[in-house]
Motif scaffolding. Structure first.
Motif, PDB file in Angstrom:
ATOM      1  N   VAL A  35       0.852  -1.209   0.034  1.00 24.84           N
ATOM      2  CA  VAL A  35      -0.026   0.033  -0.251  1.00 24.84           C
ATOM      3  C   VAL A  35       0.828   1.340   0.029  1.00 24.84           C
ATOM      4  O   VAL A  35       0.618   2.288  -0.644  1.00 24.84           O
ATOM      5  N   THR A  58       2.640   1.614  -3.237  1.00 22.80           N
ATOM      6  CA  THR A  58       1.820   2.079  -4.451  1.00 22.80           C
ATOM      7  C   THR A  58       1.361   3.513  -4.069  1.00 22.80           C
ATOM      8  O   THR A  58       1.716   4.421  -5.183  1.00 22.80           O
ATOM      9  N   ALA A  59       1.501   4.171  -2.897  1.00 22.85           N
ATOM     10  CA  ALA A  59       1.126   5.516  -2.584  1.00 22.85           C
ATOM     11  C   ALA A  59       2.469   6.289  -2.991  1.00 22.85           C
ATOM     12  O   ALA A  59       2.351   7.385  -3.552  1.00 22.85           O
ATOM     13  N   LEU A  74       2.394  10.377  -4.144  1.00 22.49           N
ATOM     14  CA  LEU A  74       1.180  10.989  -3.062  1.00 22.49           C
ATOM     15  C   LEU A  74       1.835  11.733  -1.963  1.00 22.49           C
ATOM     16  O   LEU A  74       2.972  11.307  -1.654  1.00 22.49           O
ATOM     17  N   PHE A 134      -2.483  10.640   1.052  1.00 21.82           N
ATOM     18  CA  PHE A 134      -2.391   9.357   1.374  1.00 21.82           C
ATOM     19  C   PHE A 134      -3.427   9.111   2.793  1.00 21.82           C
ATOM     20  O   PHE A 134      -4.102   8.238   2.786  1.00 21.82           O
ATOM     21  N   GLY A 193      -5.944  10.699   3.556  1.00 23.00           N
ATOM     22  CA  GLY A 193      -7.112  10.790   3.224  1.00 23.00           C
ATOM     23  C   GLY A 193      -8.078   9.507   2.615  1.00 23.00           C
ATOM     24  O   GLY A 193      -9.230   9.354   2.437  1.00 23.00           O
ATOM     25  N   SER A 194      -6.877   8.482   2.189  1.00 26.84           N
ATOM     26  CA  SER A 194      -7.503   7.590   1.090  1.00 26.84           C
ATOM     27  C   SER A 194      -8.443   6.513   2.013  1.00 26.84           C
ATOM     28  O   SER A 194      -8.480   6.617   2.924  1.00 26.84           O
ATOM     29  N   ASP A 195      -9.033   5.908   0.932  1.00 29.60           N
ATOM     30  CA  ASP A 195     -10.416   5.065   1.636  1.00 29.60           C
ATOM     31  C   ASP A 195      -9.864   3.669   1.706  1.00 29.60           C
ATOM     32  O   ASP A 195     -10.014   2.917   0.398  1.00 29.60           O
ATOM     33  N   LEU A 196      -9.125   3.358   2.584  1.00 27.22           N
ATOM     34  CA  LEU A 196      -8.784   1.758   2.834  1.00 27.22           C
ATOM     35  C   LEU A 196      -9.948   1.299   3.434  1.00 27.22           C
ATOM     36  O   LEU A 196     -10.845   1.626   4.138  1.00 27.22           O
ATOM     37  N   SER A 197      -9.764  -0.282   3.412  1.00 22.08           N
ATOM     38  CA  SER A 197     -10.632  -1.220   3.867  1.00 22.08           C
ATOM     39  C   SER A 197     -10.719  -1.224   5.346  1.00 22.08           C
ATOM     40  O   SER A 197      -9.416  -1.280   6.016  1.00 22.08           O
ATOM     41  N   TYR A 198     -11.880  -1.662   5.791  1.00 20.59           N
ATOM     42  CA  TYR A 198     -11.813  -1.901   7.292  1.00 20.59           C
ATOM     43  C   TYR A 198     -12.843  -3.016   7.794  1.00 20.59           C
ATOM     44  O   TYR A 198     -13.913  -2.740   7.157  1.00 20.59           O
ATOM     45  N   VAL A 202      -9.915   0.501  12.745  1.00 21.94           N
ATOM     46  CA  VAL A 202     -10.945   1.424  11.896  1.00 21.94           C
ATOM     47  C   VAL A 202      -9.818   2.222  11.015  1.00 21.94           C
ATOM     48  O   VAL A 202     -10.034   2.277   9.508  1.00 21.94           O
ATOM     49  N   TYR A 203      -8.932   2.545  11.558  1.00 19.37           N
ATOM     50  CA  TYR A 203      -7.954   3.369  10.702  1.00 19.37           C
ATOM     51  C   TYR A 203      -6.729   2.413  10.666  1.00 19.37           C
ATOM     52  O   TYR A 203      -6.025   2.009  11.757  1.00 19.37           O
ATOM     53  N   ASP A 204      -6.414   2.144   9.235  1.00 19.66           N
ATOM     54  CA  ASP A 204      -5.215   0.957   9.291  1.00 19.66           C
ATOM     55  C   ASP A 204      -3.807   1.661   9.548  1.00 19.66           C
ATOM     56  O   ASP A 204      -3.579   2.845   9.335  1.00 19.66           O
ATOM     57  N   ARG A 256      -1.170   9.847   8.695  1.00 20.88           N
ATOM     58  CA  ARG A 256      -1.653  11.341   9.352  1.00 20.88           C
ATOM     59  C   ARG A 256      -0.751  11.851  10.259  1.00 20.88           C
ATOM     60  O   ARG A 256      -0.872  13.016  10.453  1.00 20.88           O
TER      61      ARG A 256
END
Lengths: 435, 435
Positions: B390, B393-394, B399, B404, B406-411, B418-420, B427
């Motif tokens: 991940v 790729t960023a 990026l 990055f 703000g990106s929409d990663l899975s949870y 919740v936040y990977d 962040r």
């Protein structure tokens, strides 16, 4: 709570008083963990509570649980509560969340029908299992439906999943949905597709006895709603906040209400936008709720912030099958006007010769003209699912299939083949571009 | 073989004759799998062979194993082989690979000293174990060193890893290297850092008896070279091909030699460039070799292609500890002139309450001025390692930490908080940017 925490980080207590009204007994709990608590994967309810009101109080955030916001007066800047108080505000964050979607059929209010929303729902379902429930019907085949079907089966119940659609996981393409449907069948879950529910039958004692569709009647003593979450906007609507086309509170990219300057909305009650299409969408997921709350709190705290949109990335598992999706599926991409190219490849999660290598299917949706990646879907054995984050990042960054195909991903035999399956999919997609 | 396959896909046999000369007995085998074969994780040598000469022959690619290219005459367009033939070519791909780096010390040619390069090396080491070897010294703490140390320990040998550097995995920052060093110690691997090897001591029978450094002498009956791979350029250099500053064959982005138009080079024998800095680098990894071969073969086959550079992404594990890195570590970024910001966070691989949640440490290196992500490092329990993709790729997409974040990663609780953790790291990095 994300909004409160973000605002507090930026402005101290003397400068900004923060009060949180919560109708239930808890704040900051993992609703996504409820299926695993029901399934006894997680042993203790309290493990699902991330932070307590006491922990927030230590940061000068006053949390009033068991206190419902009954009415907003936006012009006066007041909230009337269920405890009879009227509180004033300079800034208001509406974070009323979502509610399980309920089909409008007879019997839905029977006590054996449960949403999966609050910890109390989990406790109720666990109670029904402990009291001897033997058969469950799950309505809907989204994430919650799948997770609850597995959890209840793990607890020894016979489980039928009744789908209005032809396949589970409607935000995946048909070919991927078929794999999931087959895996559920192989696990012994009875899947009944293409059958909108018509009635919940109850016995003389009021207890649930069966779920009825046009095609059949499925005996059960427990019904679980897995039809998705809608926005809970009763309070906002009554106060005159503008509601968007998705039925959720309309906000700008700072989460500020489109109709009232002093009001913000975040989480499942708020409308958001798709990163690729810009279209208004409602996606009820904890990840977005957290980020949106943080944006609202930051802006209220005086720091510039904006929400960057959603791709609709999601991940779940049913049995050993891991299921991830991000961006637009084929149908969504077509509806958005793209010239859709979809490529599917089969691979393995590890080097083929390495013990534990499992099958993985990767589907990539891209725009035929530009090559831009639009969506990804992953279905496969252990280790497959989290690969959706790589695709989500590539799509987030606006890469084309060819650009992504050249990327430098990791390789080691216990972790992937030389070319990771997500890159193989991108290579096929870009080769198709090149003719 | 990648070059041959790519060229054949584009041009049929009547149009383009393809001959492959290989000095060894196999083509297309997984060198990266050798440690797992030695460790008995993979049971059968043949599982490491991806494709046989017969399979290539079926695609009209002639593979001559046991045939060494002895001399190139680039002006005449000929190769003289160890079988006494002289073959002509219109296009030549030099893919002579790498060779294990060897310290210039006495005793290194003793029969108990092994590289980890060809399948025969794996067979030799397995033979030594089967013959009763009880103690091994591994020279070097890169990927191969770590993997071989674990493999030999799994086979019951006492293992000492002798490092010239202070820490294993020199392409990770110190704080991450310390975690790896500790994990190795906890596994019972004896790590001896900061000690360049001075001699391999042998007995009267010529067998290895100990490895000697300035600090000590480590008895052993087996020595494994894990000092990295250098480019094998003897043939190319003798033919007059231009050798770059890294000691590998200098090529352009189509893998064409800088000095001879008709000659390409790909894989461990060729020099490449860093995606971020543009600098010439030599990174001996199968992923790059495969892609470079494909580029060379495509260009020879008449289709435009170019290699897009490397980030130096790599992944391994030692025991349960997974170790990934990509892009520039702090020292590399400083050397490249960036104003380096490095942030490290601790998290969990799954929701904290979910069974199997393991610790994960993520380090992000970014450029303080622009926020651009430059490098990532991940160390943690099962499920940690592949997250490096991940970050890769960023970084590949250019990026910033904030973009990055703000990106929409899975949870989902079985897969991440919740936040990977990779997003938490971004962040923190972007919050630092914002002061």
């Amino acid at each position: 709570m994300s909004a409160a925490a973000a605002a507090r980080r930026l402005r101290g207590a003397p400068d900004l008083a923060i009060t949180v009204l919560e109708q239930g007994p808890e704040v900051s709990y993992s609703a996504c963990g409820i299926p695993y608590w029901v399934g006894d994967v997680v042993g203790d309810r309290d493990e699902l509570i991330a932070r307590t009101p006491r922990e927030f109080a230590a940061r000068d955030i006053e949390v009033r649980t068991g206190t419902r916001a009954e009415e907003l007066d936006l012009d006066a800047g007041t909230v009337r509560t269920s405890t009879g108080e009227t509180l004033g505000f300079d800034r208001l964050v509406v974070a009323t969340g979502g509610r399980p979607l309920r089909p409008d059929v007879p019997g839905l209010d029977a006590p054996g029908v449960h949403g999966v929303h609050r910890l109390a729902d989990g406790a109720d379902i666990r109670g029904a299992v402990a009291a001897g429930a033997r058969r469950a019907v799950v309505l809907g085949g989204g994430y919650i439906g799948l997770e609850m079907a597995e959890a209840l089966q793990a607890r020894g119940l016979g489980v039928t999943v009744v789908l209005a659609d032809d396949l589970p996981m409607s935000l995946l393409d048909r070919d991927m949905g078929e794999r999931i449907c087959k895996a559920m069948g192989d696990m012994g879950i009875d899947v009944q597709p293409g059958q909108p529910v018509r009635a919940i039958e109850t016995g003389a004692d009021g207890a649930v006895r069966a779920v009825t569709t046009d095609a059949g009647s499925y005996p059960c003593d427990l019904v679980v709603l897995g039809l998705g979450m809608g926005p809970e906007v009763g309070l906002a609507r009554a106060a005159g906040l503008r509601i968007g086309e998705t039925g959720a509170v309309e906000v700008d990219r700072t989460q500020r209400s489109r109709s009232h300057e002093a009001v913000y909305a975040a989480g499942d009650c708020s409308q958001t936008f798709h990163r690729l299409t810009g279209e208004a969408v409602h996606v009820a997921l904890g990840t977005h709720a957290n980020k949106q709350g943080r944006v609202a709190g930051s802006v209220i705290g005086g720091q510039a912030a904006r929400f960057a949109g959603v791709l609709g990335t999601a991940l779940t598992r049913v049995g050993d099958l891991e299921i991830g999706r991000t961006g637009l599926c084929s149908g969504q991409a077509e509806a958005a006007g793209y010239d859709v190219r979809a490529e599917t490849i089969e691979g393995t999660t590890r080097a083929g010769y390495f013990p534990g290598a499992a099958g993985i299917t990767v589907k990539l949706v891209s725009d035929s003209g530009s090559g831009q990646l639009l969506g990804g879907q992953v279905v496969g054995g252990p280790g497959a699912g989290k690969r959706i984050d790589v695709l989500a990042t590539a799509i987030w960054a606006g890469l084309t299939a060819e650009e992504f195909a050249g990327s430098d991903l990791s390789y080691a035999p216990p972790f992937s083949p030389v070319y990771d399956p997500v890159v193989v999919a991108a290579r096929v997609a870009s080769r198709v571009e090149q003719g």
